[in-house]
Enzyme design. Structure first.
Site, PDB file in Angstrom:
ATOM      1  N   GLU A   1      -3.338   7.406  -4.153  1.00 22.10           N
ATOM      2  CA  GLU A   1      -3.256   6.168  -3.371  1.00 22.10           C
ATOM      3  C   GLU A   1      -3.129   4.982  -4.311  1.00 22.10           C
ATOM      4  O   GLU A   1      -3.841   4.907  -5.317  1.00 22.10           O
ATOM      5  CB  GLU A   1      -4.524   6.038  -2.527  1.00 22.10           C
ATOM      6  CG  GLU A   1      -4.513   4.848  -1.595  1.00 22.10           C
ATOM      7  CD  GLU A   1      -5.844   4.713  -0.851  1.00 22.10           C
ATOM      8  OE1 GLU A   1      -5.880   5.028   0.343  1.00 22.10           O
ATOM      9  OE2 GLU A   1      -6.824   4.307  -1.482  1.00 22.10           O
TER      10      GLU A   1
ATOM     11  N   TYR B   1       0.849  -1.191   0.000  1.00 27.42           N
ATOM     12  CA  TYR B   1       0.000   0.000   0.000  1.00 27.42           C
ATOM     13  C   TYR B   1       0.882   1.238   0.000  1.00 27.42           C
ATOM     14  O   TYR B   1       1.881   1.294   0.734  1.00 27.42           O
ATOM     15  CB  TYR B   1      -0.885   0.023   1.261  1.00 27.42           C
ATOM     16  CG  TYR B   1      -1.631   1.332   1.429  1.00 27.42           C
ATOM     17  CD1 TYR B   1      -2.925   1.487   0.939  1.00 27.42           C
ATOM     18  CD2 TYR B   1      -1.026   2.432   2.053  1.00 27.42           C
ATOM     19  CE1 TYR B   1      -3.598   2.690   1.072  1.00 27.42           C
ATOM     20  CE2 TYR B   1      -1.696   3.639   2.176  1.00 27.42           C
ATOM     21  CZ  TYR B   1      -2.979   3.764   1.685  1.00 27.42           C
ATOM     22  OH  TYR B   1      -3.634   4.958   1.796  1.00 27.42           O
TER      23      TYR B   1
END
Ligand code: GDP
Ligand code: MN
Length: 383
Positions: A189, A101
């Site tokens: 993101e 992530y």
């Protein structure tokens, strides 16, 4: 402004961020053609402005043409958290070795950019943040200094990724930071950021929120206008040129000035109610503007009472009061109106309102009193 995954990936690619690529389709035939083009196994992914598509069945692998058709048929038209899927992105499936992530956003409290990197990507990062916050390596970046390669390398080392992913991730994050800053993102993101079995590092998903205040220097952002999902109230408000943000409570709010509108939300909360919206009608409070504002709020089925909070400055109290009375004649309101009028010529304004007072139009002298009355008329406190 939020971008769809395929738009976000195209945005990433402009900054030389490696991404998985594919074709976008809005019907099953085109989706199958895109899968044939990409090759198998393919992955068919719902394009909606919410996360958690994987869990909701909006991301499916397809081993062949038949499965691609089944996946596209199942995903197109499905509803994910209230968002109906209008398009799918079809890619050649990536062979994943590791899922990470990565993101950049603004840490308002620290007045710095904040990078987050975790070796535990792919799944609910919110859950990781709650259960094992130490599994997320954070990095504050001073926007003046920027992100140096050295800083980035130390950060990536701290995150504990697989050794063969480190070099690629450093390069990707440097590019992602540039995308965040030069591309004017509020959020960029990547979840998952993957290490492939072939040793490549790339963005398998993209979530990009652009900073609307920077739109003036990005004429190219216009291409995203068509895919923005506004709710009905927000679309109507935009048409009428109102500063409106929809919320989910039952007390509709109209105030003049953004600061007063925000205070009005607070005072409604304080009185135990929940605001249905933020609406700033600005300096003027003419009958036309008031009628537009009431019309927008009137389309909101959750609204049970409307709180009009106006402080007369240049606009005098009697003009405001006349505007409200006239607007009520133009719009057939589903909910009662509670008015707090103060400032210039408040007394004159209140006298006008008093002449029209009824169970549909109530006037109160203070903000708190008006809020309490509105909350009461809306059916009391919070559920
Ligand atoms: P999200 O659930 O909305 O965040 O959608 P993602 O695009 O992140 O996909 C969810 C999950 O589907 C990923 O974490 C992967 O595990 C899986 N997935 C997505 N694309 C591929 C792919 O190309 N190959 C494989 N094997 N899995 C994929
Ligand atoms: Mn994702």
């Amino acid at each position: 402004m939020d971008l769809l995954e395929h738009q976000g990936k195209a945005y990433f690619a402009r900054f030389a961020i490696p991404v998985s690529t594919g074709g976008v389709a809005t019907n099953v035939t085109d989706a199958v053609a895109a899968a044939e083009q990409a090759g198998y196994p393919a992955v068919v992914k719902a394009q909606v402005h919410v996360g958690g598509r994987g869990k909701a069945g909006g991301v499916r692998l397809a081993a062949d043409r038949v499965e691609a058709e089944a996946a596209a048929t199942a995903i197109l038209g499905m509803s994910i958290k209230g968002h109906v899927v209008q398009a799918v992105l079809v890619e050649r499936a990536t062979d994943i070795a590791e899922e990470y992530y990565a993101s950049f956003t603004l840490d308002r409290a620290a007045k710095l950019h904040l990078g987050m990197l975790s070796a535990e990507g792919g799944i609910d990062i919110e859950q990781v943040a709650l259960d094992t916050p130490d599994a997320i390596a954070r990095l504050h970046v001073d926007p003046v200094d920027g992100l140096s390669r050295e800083l980035c390398q130390a950060w990536v080392r701290r995150a504990g990724l697989a050794p063969q992913a480190v070099a690629g991730t450093v390069d990707l994050l440097l590019a992602l930071y540039r995308c965040f800053v030069e591309g004017d993102g509020d959020l960029v993101e990547v979840n998952p950021l993957v290490l492939t079995t072939g040793g490549r590092v790339l963005a398998l998903d993209a979530k990009v929120t652009l900073d609307d205040n920077a739109a003036f220097r990005h004429p190219e952002w216009q291409e995203y206008e068509g895919t923005q999902e506004l709710d009905e109230r927000e679309r109507l408000a935009r048409q009428k040129g109102l500063q409106y943000i929809g919320l989910d409570g039952s007390v509709g709010i109209i105030a003049n000035g953004a600061g007063l509108a925000m205070s009005t939300l607070d005072v409604v909360n304080q009185a135990g109610g929940r605001p249905a919206n933020f609406l700033d009608i600005g300096g003027g409070a003419s009958a036309a503007v008031m009628a537009n504002a009431l019309e927008v709020i009137n389309t909101d089925e959750n609204v049970r009472a409307i709180f009009v909070n106006v402080f007369g400055g240049i606009t005098r109290g009697e003009e405001v009061a006349n505007g409200i009375v006239e607007a009520m004649g133009r719009v057939e309101l589903a909910s009662p109106l509670v008015v707090r009028l103060d400032g210039t010529n408040a007394a004159e304004g209140r006298a006008i309102l008093a002449r029209h007072e009824s169970d549909r139009l109530v006037s109160r002298a203070t903000m708190l009193d008006a809020a309490r009355t509105a909350v009461e008329l809306a059916g009391g406190g919070k559920e």
